[in-house]
Design a protein around this motif. Sequence first.
Motif, PDB file in Angstrom:
ATOM      1  N   ALA A  45      48.959  93.091  11.512  1.00 24.72           N
ATOM      2  CA  ALA A  45      48.363  91.785  11.819  1.00 24.72           C
ATOM      3  C   ALA A  45      48.196  90.950  10.555  1.00 24.72           C
ATOM      4  O   ALA A  45      48.433  89.733  10.558  1.00 24.72           O
ATOM      5  CB  ALA A  45      47.020  91.971  12.521  1.00 24.72           C
ATOM      6  N   LYS A  46      47.815  91.604   9.476  1.00 28.16           N
ATOM      7  CA  LYS A  46      47.614  90.898   8.206  1.00 28.16           C
ATOM      8  C   LYS A  46      48.937  90.450   7.597  1.00 28.16           C
ATOM      9  O   LYS A  46      49.047  89.338   7.061  1.00 28.16           O
ATOM     10  CB  LYS A  46      46.868  91.812   7.236  1.00 28.16           C
ATOM     11  CG  LYS A  46      46.611  91.198   5.875  1.00 28.16           C
ATOM     12  CD  LYS A  46      45.878  92.177   4.970  1.00 28.16           C
ATOM     13  CE  LYS A  46      45.653  91.583   3.580  1.00 28.16           C
ATOM     14  NZ  LYS A  46      44.964  92.554   2.679  1.00 28.16           N
ATOM     15  N   LEU A  47      49.956  91.320   7.685  1.00 22.43           N
ATOM     16  CA  LEU A  47      51.243  91.015   7.067  1.00 22.43           C
ATOM     17  C   LEU A  47      52.037  89.965   7.829  1.00 22.43           C
ATOM     18  O   LEU A  47      52.922  89.316   7.260  1.00 22.43           O
ATOM     19  CB  LEU A  47      52.084  92.297   6.964  1.00 22.43           C
ATOM     20  CG  LEU A  47      51.605  93.381   6.006  1.00 22.43           C
ATOM     21  CD1 LEU A  47      52.464  94.632   6.154  1.00 22.43           C
ATOM     22  CD2 LEU A  47      51.636  92.882   4.559  1.00 22.43           C
ATOM     23  N   THR A  48      51.743  89.811   9.132  1.00 23.37           N
ATOM     24  CA  THR A  48      52.565  88.953   9.993  1.00 23.37           C
ATOM     25  C   THR A  48      51.701  87.877  10.632  1.00 23.37           C
ATOM     26  O   THR A  48      51.336  87.954  11.818  1.00 23.37           O
ATOM     27  CB  THR A  48      53.250  89.803  11.081  1.00 23.37           C
ATOM     28  OG1 THR A  48      53.707  91.040  10.532  1.00 23.37           O
ATOM     29  CG2 THR A  48      54.437  89.071  11.679  1.00 23.37           C
ATOM     30  N   PRO A  49      51.363  86.830   9.892  1.00 28.84           N
ATOM     31  CA  PRO A  49      50.474  85.789  10.435  1.00 28.84           C
ATOM     32  C   PRO A  49      51.061  85.037  11.619  1.00 28.84           C
ATOM     33  O   PRO A  49      50.320  84.443  12.405  1.00 28.84           O
ATOM     34  CB  PRO A  49      50.262  84.852   9.235  1.00 28.84           C
ATOM     35  CG  PRO A  49      51.375  85.152   8.282  1.00 28.84           C
ATOM     36  CD  PRO A  49      51.710  86.593   8.477  1.00 28.84           C
ATOM     37  N   SER A  50      52.400  85.049  11.792  1.00 33.36           N
ATOM     38  CA  SER A  50      53.014  84.299  12.890  1.00 33.36           C
ATOM     39  C   SER A  50      53.001  85.043  14.223  1.00 33.36           C
ATOM     40  O   SER A  50      53.479  84.530  15.227  1.00 33.36           O
ATOM     41  CB  SER A  50      54.460  83.930  12.527  1.00 33.36           C
ATOM     42  OG  SER A  50      55.211  85.087  12.213  1.00 33.36           O
ATOM     43  N   LEU A  51      52.448  86.253  14.267  1.00 35.47           N
ATOM     44  CA  LEU A  51      52.301  86.950  15.544  1.00 35.47           C
ATOM     45  C   LEU A  51      51.415  86.138  16.484  1.00 35.47           C
ATOM     46  O   LEU A  51      50.443  85.521  16.050  1.00 35.47           O
ATOM     47  CB  LEU A  51      51.669  88.326  15.330  1.00 35.47           C
ATOM     48  CG  LEU A  51      52.578  89.476  14.899  1.00 35.47           C
ATOM     49  CD1 LEU A  51      51.734  90.671  14.484  1.00 35.47           C
ATOM     50  CD2 LEU A  51      53.540  89.864  16.021  1.00 35.47           C
ATOM     51  N   ASP A  52      51.721  86.173  17.778  1.00 34.36           N
ATOM     52  CA  ASP A  52      50.865  85.426  18.700  1.00 34.36           C
ATOM     53  C   ASP A  52      49.492  86.088  18.805  1.00 34.36           C
ATOM     54  O   ASP A  52      49.325  87.280  18.523  1.00 34.36           O
ATOM     55  CB  ASP A  52      51.532  85.238  20.064  1.00 34.36           C
ATOM     56  CG  ASP A  52      51.525  86.489  20.928  1.00 34.36           C
ATOM     57  OD1 ASP A  52      50.486  87.162  21.027  1.00 34.36           O
ATOM     58  OD2 ASP A  52      52.568  86.797  21.533  1.00 34.36           O
ATOM     59  N   GLU A  53      48.517  85.295  19.206  1.00 38.38           N
ATOM     60  CA  GLU A  53      47.120  85.740  19.158  1.00 38.38           C
ATOM     61  C   GLU A  53      46.829  86.887  20.116  1.00 38.38           C
ATOM     62  O   GLU A  53      45.986  87.739  19.832  1.00 38.38           O
ATOM     63  CB  GLU A  53      46.193  84.559  19.444  1.00 38.38           C
ATOM     64  CG  GLU A  53      46.161  83.530  18.329  1.00 38.38           C
ATOM     65  CD  GLU A  53      45.810  84.143  16.976  1.00 38.38           C
ATOM     66  OE1 GLU A  53      44.857  84.950  16.923  1.00 38.38           O
ATOM     67  OE2 GLU A  53      46.487  83.825  15.987  1.00 38.38           O
ATOM     68  N   VAL A  54      47.494  86.943  21.260  1.00 39.88           N
ATOM     69  CA  VAL A  54      47.248  88.029  22.222  1.00 39.88           C
ATOM     70  C   VAL A  54      47.646  89.368  21.618  1.00 39.88           C
ATOM     71  O   VAL A  54      46.890  90.347  21.663  1.00 39.88           O
ATOM     72  CB  VAL A  54      48.007  87.778  23.542  1.00 39.88           C
ATOM     73  CG1 VAL A  54      47.863  88.980  24.472  1.00 39.88           C
ATOM     74  CG2 VAL A  54      47.497  86.518  24.216  1.00 39.88           C
ATOM     75  N   TYR A  55      48.840  89.424  21.046  1.00 39.17           N
ATOM     76  CA  TYR A  55      49.315  90.674  20.434  1.00 39.17           C
ATOM     77  C   TYR A  55      48.470  91.017  19.202  1.00 39.17           C
ATOM     78  O   TYR A  55      48.101  92.177  18.993  1.00 39.17           O
ATOM     79  CB  TYR A  55      50.782  90.527  20.042  1.00 39.17           C
ATOM     80  CG  TYR A  55      51.460  91.827  19.675  1.00 39.17           C
ATOM     81  CD1 TYR A  55      52.029  92.647  20.655  1.00 39.17           C
ATOM     82  CD2 TYR A  55      51.533  92.257  18.348  1.00 39.17           C
ATOM     83  CE1 TYR A  55      52.652  93.833  20.330  1.00 39.17           C
ATOM     84  CE2 TYR A  55      52.153  93.453  18.011  1.00 39.17           C
ATOM     85  CZ  TYR A  55      52.715  94.236  19.002  1.00 39.17           C
ATOM     86  OH  TYR A  55      53.336  95.429  18.665  1.00 39.17           O
ATOM     87  N   LYS A  56      48.161  89.997  18.425  1.00 40.15           N
ATOM     88  CA  LYS A  56      47.354  90.227  17.221  1.00 40.15           C
ATOM     89  C   LYS A  56      45.976  90.767  17.591  1.00 40.15           C
ATOM     90  O   LYS A  56      45.426  91.645  16.903  1.00 40.15           O
ATOM     91  CB  LYS A  56      47.230  88.937  16.424  1.00 40.15           C
ATOM     92  CG  LYS A  56      46.698  89.137  15.011  1.00 40.15           C
ATOM     93  CD  LYS A  56      46.599  87.813  14.265  1.00 40.15           C
ATOM     94  CE  LYS A  56      47.959  87.215  13.985  1.00 40.15           C
ATOM     95  NZ  LYS A  56      47.873  85.994  13.146  1.00 40.15           N
TER      96      LYS A  56
END
Length: 430
Positions: free
Chosen positions: A252-263
């Motif tokens: 989650a920290k490394l990939t800020p562009s992940l959508d909020e539900v998955y994050k």
Amino acid sequence: MKNIAVIGAGAGGLAAAYDLVQAGHQVTVFEQESRPGGLAAGFKEPEWDWELEKFYHHWFQSDHAILSLINELGLSDKVEFHQPTTVMYYDGDFYPFDTPIAALKFPGLSFFGKMRFGFVTVFLRYLAKWQPLEKYTAHEWMKKYYGEKVYSTMLEPMLVGKFSSHYQDVNMAWFWARFKARTPKLGTFNGGFQAFLDQFAEILSQKGVRFSFNTGIRGIQPLENGQIELSLENGKAIFDQVLATVPPFLLAKLTPSLDEVYKQKLTSLKNIGAVVLILSIKKPLSKKGYYWFNLPKSSGFPFLALVEHTNFLAPEHYNGEHLIYCGDYLENSHEYFSLTKEEMVARFLPSLKRINPDFQTDWLQKSWLFRAPYAQPVPGVNHSEKLPAIQTPISNLYFASMSQVYPWDRGTNYAVELGRRAAGIMLSAS
């Protein structure tokens, strides 16, 4: 041929790399440490013949995924199994509790309690399915079906020791898995787990897998063309597919562009850490040759388990030294994550006299301290609904961590199974 990155050289990452390179793809494995292994990594003193795991490890005879992989690699002749004795602390003494006969002799339960324990355990091992069980906490289910006495004497201490303050949150499917898959015989690899992982990495290298050790990943960014860009400590690299085997919160920290539900799924997963102090002593600690000591928190020992490794594997592998693990699963805020090794030794050493009254502090020769903040996932009720998928919402970015081996417990066997499953999903998308 695709250019694929695997982040993490633990057992799962190596297993995924194996299937991906076998399918004809170019694979690069990034690892922040200097050797493969992850939580199964070991270390070796100059005078030892074998490596020693930093955190105690063994295989069960039912560990099909890892044993099948070892067979594929042509290394089965280097696996050995032994049946050491596991004991439980009760009323000031230790009692074997790893076979049906030993359970019948255990003095902590009445005859009716032992029969009840046996019938419920047979149900869990041979008849029950895990899916209905995850709707209940292990705490409430076991109190109801095993009964208060069996639960408080034998099972609650295991939950408290394993999950600390989260013990009432863990679902029953996790406990079902412990009864379902474990065997009295325990296995290892000649030379230690690290020897296996080193040989596995060498086989992968011969097949064309590239390894980049001492390399941390600073960021993961999807590109418009569908490729994935990795930010490294000294630059950037672009891949067609990426498999991350890092802890959930780190992805989650490394990939800020992940959508909020998955994050949200990543960051909501609970886990606790592990602390292990390894001691080298001059003489055997257990007079009866016991291997694994289960120590309830209520008994006053400063750690959850004591594992006399050289009652499982011969001390001759370690220059005749007798090696003991003193381990515990704890919240990251616990003081054991900040005490020095010397402070930990001072805290733990006096308790060894309760196991062997003859123990003297001058038996101690050397000590090593290892800590892992992400060591044990905490699976709550209906945990399967909360797990992040291996395929992330970002095209060509995949995720596999120990949280996803549920309902099974973390370990190299299920890491291999998960890594190969992730590789299969990646190949199907090729």
